[in-house]
Design an enzyme around this catalytic site. Structure first.
Site, mmCIF file in Angstrom:
data_model
loop_
_atom_site.group_PDB
_atom_site.id
_atom_site.type_symbol
_atom_site.label_atom_id
_atom_site.label_comp_id
_atom_site.label_asym_id
_atom_site.label_seq_id
_atom_site.Cartn_x
_atom_site.Cartn_y
_atom_site.Cartn_z
ATOM 1 N N ALA A 64 -3.465 7.830 -5.344
ATOM 2 C CA ALA A 64 -2.062 7.415 -5.286
ATOM 3 C C ALA A 64 -2.020 5.954 -5.723
ATOM 4 O O ALA A 64 -2.145 5.038 -4.911
ATOM 5 C CB ALA A 64 -1.519 7.578 -3.873
ATOM 6 N N ALA B 201 0.850 -1.197 0.000
ATOM 7 C CA ALA B 201 0.000 0.000 0.000
ATOM 8 C C ALA B 201 0.882 1.243 0.000
ATOM 9 O O ALA B 201 2.090 1.161 -0.171
ATOM 10 C CB ALA B 201 -0.915 -0.030 1.221
ATOM 11 N N ASN B 202 0.288 2.413 0.191
ATOM 12 C CA ASN B 202 1.059 3.649 0.322
ATOM 13 C C ASN B 202 0.368 4.561 1.329
ATOM 14 O O ASN B 202 -0.692 4.222 1.851
ATOM 15 C CB ASN B 202 1.238 4.325 -1.048
ATOM 16 C CG ASN B 202 -0.088 4.697 -1.675
ATOM 17 O OD1 ASN B 202 -0.817 5.551 -1.163
ATOM 18 N ND2 ASN B 202 -0.427 4.045 -2.775
ATOM 19 N N ARG B 203 0.961 5.707 1.612
ATOM 20 C CA ARG B 203 0.509 6.565 2.707
ATOM 21 C C ARG B 203 -0.662 7.473 2.374
ATOM 22 O O ARG B 203 -1.020 8.334 3.177
ATOM 23 C CB ARG B 203 1.663 7.430 3.207
ATOM 24 C CG ARG B 203 2.764 6.660 3.883
ATOM 25 C CD ARG B 203 3.774 7.622 4.503
ATOM 26 N NE ARG B 203 5.014 6.946 4.854
ATOM 27 C CZ ARG B 203 5.173 6.230 5.967
ATOM 28 N NH1 ARG B 203 4.179 6.116 6.835
ATOM 29 N NH2 ARG B 203 6.317 5.621 6.206
#
Ligand code: CTP
Ligand code: CA
Length: 223
Positions: free
Chosen positions: A99, A33-35
């Site tokens: 994102a 995943a990402n932030r």
């Protein structure tokens, strides 16, 4: 549920917004995943809806709930996001605030990877489709206005301007997501809007205010 469309400058316009992170599975219990919190994309969808637009909101697993009064399409992976976006077009405008993971794990394991079988795993990656570029370069049914984002940590405006050219979108919202700016996951954003007329540096402001100002610009561009 029928969206409660308000009267406003975007009444009768259909707008797509992507938002949030994507999750790329490794096995049934793990993912990459990402932030991204989804806060900026969610605020943009809300602001567009408040101006009367019919909003299709394609969102990854975000920290914040989706706005009321928009059509929510929940996805997890980049490939699912592309499928949802392709089902949502034609639209008058599209804002790609998500994102999106650039890479997915090439071979998702159907069963849980175990410590005692095969040792420490090596993951192979495959490149995900570029959703923004795909829609920007549509030969038929391209939205009249395509807005991308550019998350950068270095040479923000130069990299974002190059990204706009490469992908073929009309505008790019560039932001500096370096650690320490507090942008990724924070309540404020500090953006530069890049259009065919050049780069506009906006003061740092709440993500809601960035959204309201951007929605206003989109309404003027579509008028
Ligand atoms: N984007 C997309 N699909 C992808 C990757 C990115 O639609 N597979 C969109 C994002 O939603 C954003 C824009 O493209 O609007 C730019 O994303 P960004 O990550 O900044 O650019 P990349 O082209 O992925 O380049 P890099 O991450 O290497 O800087
Ligand atoms: Ca990327």
């Amino acid at each position: 549920i029928e969206a409660a469309l308000v009267d406003g400058p975007l009444k009768g316009k259909r707008v797509l917004v992507t938002s949030g992170p994507t999750h790329e599975p490794i096995d049934p219990v793990r993912y990459i995943a990402n932030r991204s919190s989804g806060a900026q994309g969610t605020a943009i969808a809300r602001a567009l809806s408040a101006l009367g637009a019919e909003v299709v909101f394609v969102t990854g697993p975000a920290d914040v709930p989706p706005p009321n009064g928009v059509q929510v399409v929940r996805i997890e992976t980049a490939q699912q996001m592309l499928d949802a976006v392709q089902s949502a077009v034609p639209v008058d405008a599209a804002v790609f605030a998500a994102a999106v993971a650039d890479w997915r794990v090439a071979k998702e394991s159907a069963s849980k990877m175990k410590k005692d079988k095969g040792g420490i795993p090596k993951l192979d990656f495959a490149e995900n489709p570029d959703i923004l570029a795909t829609i920007s370069q549509l030969q038929e049914g391209r939205p009249a206005l395509v807005v991308g984002f550019a998350a950068e940590t270095d040479d923000v405006v130069e990299n974002a301007a190059a990204k706009r050219q490469r992908k073929g979108c009309d505008w790019i919202v560039a932001n500096d997501v370096s650690a320490g700016t507090g942008i990724m996951g924070g309540a404020e954003n500090d953006i530069t809007l890049i259009t065919n007329e050049g780069a506009e540096d906006w003061p740092r402001m709440a993500k809601d205010q960035v959204a309201a100002r951007l929605a206003d610009r989109i309404a003027k561009a579509l008028a």
